[in-house]
Design a protein around this motif. Structure first.
Motif, PDB file in Angstrom:
ATOM      1  N   GLY A   1      35.393  59.777  16.307  1.00 11.24           N
ATOM      2  CA  GLY A   1      36.699  59.257  16.665  1.00 11.24           C
ATOM      3  C   GLY A   1      37.443  58.629  15.506  1.00 11.24           C
ATOM      4  O   GLY A   1      36.971  58.607  14.365  1.00 11.24           O
ATOM      5  N   VAL A   2      38.626  58.104  15.821  1.00  7.18           N
ATOM      6  CA  VAL A   2      39.532  57.559  14.803  1.00  7.18           C
ATOM      7  C   VAL A   2      39.856  56.104  15.128  1.00  7.18           C
ATOM      8  O   VAL A   2      40.205  55.785  16.269  1.00  7.18           O
ATOM      9  N   GLU A   3      39.729  55.235  14.135  1.00  4.28           N
ATOM     10  CA  GLU A   3      40.149  53.846  14.268  1.00  4.28           C
ATOM     11  C   GLU A   3      41.597  53.712  13.784  1.00  4.28           C
ATOM     12  O   GLU A   3      41.935  54.207  12.700  1.00  4.28           O
TER      13      GLU A   3
ATOM     14  N   PHE B   1      30.808  62.028  11.218  1.00  4.89           N
ATOM     15  CA  PHE B   1      31.991  61.510  10.548  1.00  4.89           C
ATOM     16  C   PHE B   1      32.999  60.939  11.541  1.00  4.89           C
ATOM     17  O   PHE B   1      33.035  61.305  12.718  1.00  4.89           O
ATOM     18  N   GLY B   2      33.781  60.009  11.047  1.00  4.26           N
ATOM     19  CA  GLY B   2      34.901  59.452  11.785  1.00  4.26           C
ATOM     20  C   GLY B   2      36.107  59.422  10.869  1.00  4.26           C
ATOM     21  O   GLY B   2      36.113  60.029   9.795  1.00  4.26           O
ATOM     22  N   ALA B   3      37.146  58.695  11.287  1.00  5.73           N
ATOM     23  CA  ALA B   3      38.350  58.607  10.471  1.00  5.73           C
ATOM     24  C   ALA B   3      39.070  57.304  10.766  1.00  5.73           C
ATOM     25  O   ALA B   3      38.815  56.647  11.775  1.00  5.73           O
ATOM     26  N   VAL B   4      39.967  56.935   9.853  1.00  2.86           N
ATOM     27  CA  VAL B   4      40.908  55.847  10.096  1.00  2.86           C
ATOM     28  C   VAL B   4      42.308  56.418   9.936  1.00  2.86           C
ATOM     29  O   VAL B   4      42.528  57.370   9.176  1.00  2.86           O
ATOM     30  N   ALA B   5      43.264  55.828  10.665  1.00  2.65           N
ATOM     31  CA  ALA B   5      44.639  56.311  10.599  1.00  2.65           C
ATOM     32  C   ALA B   5      45.602  55.139  10.688  1.00  2.65           C
ATOM     33  O   ALA B   5      45.306  54.121  11.320  1.00  2.65           O
ATOM     34  N   ARG B   6      46.761  55.319  10.102  1.00  2.00           N
ATOM     35  CA  ARG B   6      47.757  54.246  10.062  1.00  2.00           C
ATOM     36  C   ARG B   6      48.329  53.951  11.439  1.00  2.00           C
ATOM     37  O   ARG B   6      48.565  52.792  11.792  1.00  2.00           O
TER      38      ARG B   6
END
Length: 211
Positions: free
Chosen positions: A138-140, A110-115
């Motif tokens: 990681g997070v984009e 899993f990964g994530a996106v963030a504002r």
């Protein structure tokens, strides 16, 4: 189950009502989330590490002062502010911990996106604190303003390219890094799932209530 929840940022009455309506729509039978604004002392956005820490301290104070009559406490935030610090008479629920835990249990990468970068850094820190770094890609960072939280179309235009980057890392699911953003059904069912952490957490809690 009756849950006392607080926002991580100060929001106006219209945004509070939007978020409450979202909880009302997502809660399964037997579950009720009652959302409260954290108050004007809180930041209006989580754009810096300092604002993240300030918000966390105020969320802890607000949840500690929750009135009687509730079965659990909930920060209305994917960063799980106060979830590890708070101990007491009521369980403290974490949207990120619940939704990420489900990915781990299912063996998904899993990964994530963030504002913002500050939110991305805090998500990564939470993943490490929970001991789930092995499956984490990681997070984009989307680089969006706080107004995009209520603008589903703008948010998901930005998410599209971020998910492509995550797909190249072999992820199965991408956590949408905001508790208050709608995830359209077609995105949630895509080859790389975009996970609505609030919707998933409430489904899991609803299953527990119904058991």
């Amino acid at each position: 189950m009756r849950i006392y929840a607080v926002t991580p940022i100060h929001v106006d009455p219209d945004e509070l009502a939007r978020r409450q309506a979202r909880y009302d729509a997502l809660c399964p039978p037997g579950l009720r989330v009652e959302l409260h604004d954290i108050g004007p002392r809180a930041p209006r956005a989580l754009d810096t590490a300092e604002q993240v820490r300030e918000s966390e301290a105020l969320v802890v104070d607000a949840l500690t002062a929750a009135p009687p009559g509730y079965d659990a406490l909930l920060p209305d935030c994917v960063l799980d502010p106060g979830v590890e610090q708070l101990t007491g008479r009521l369980p403290v629920l974490g949207l990120l911990r619940l939704s990420l835990g489900w990915q781990v249990l299912n063996g998904r990468r899993f990964g994530a996106v963030a504002r913002t970068a500050a939110i991305a850094d805090e998500i990564a820190a939470r993943v490490e604190a929970y001991g789930w770094s092995a499956g984490f890609a990681g997070v984009e960072v989307l680089d969006l303003g706080v107004e995009a939280i209520a603008d589903t179309e703008s948010w998901h235009r930005a998410v599209g390219s971020a998910v492509c980057a995550q797909r190249e890392r072999g992820v199965d699911a991408v956590i949408n890094g905001c508790s208050a953003v709608e995830v359209p059904a077609d995105r949630a069912a895509a080859p790389v799932k975009i996970v609505d952490p609030t919707a998933l957490a409430l489904r899991l809690l609803g299953a527990e209530v119904a058991a």
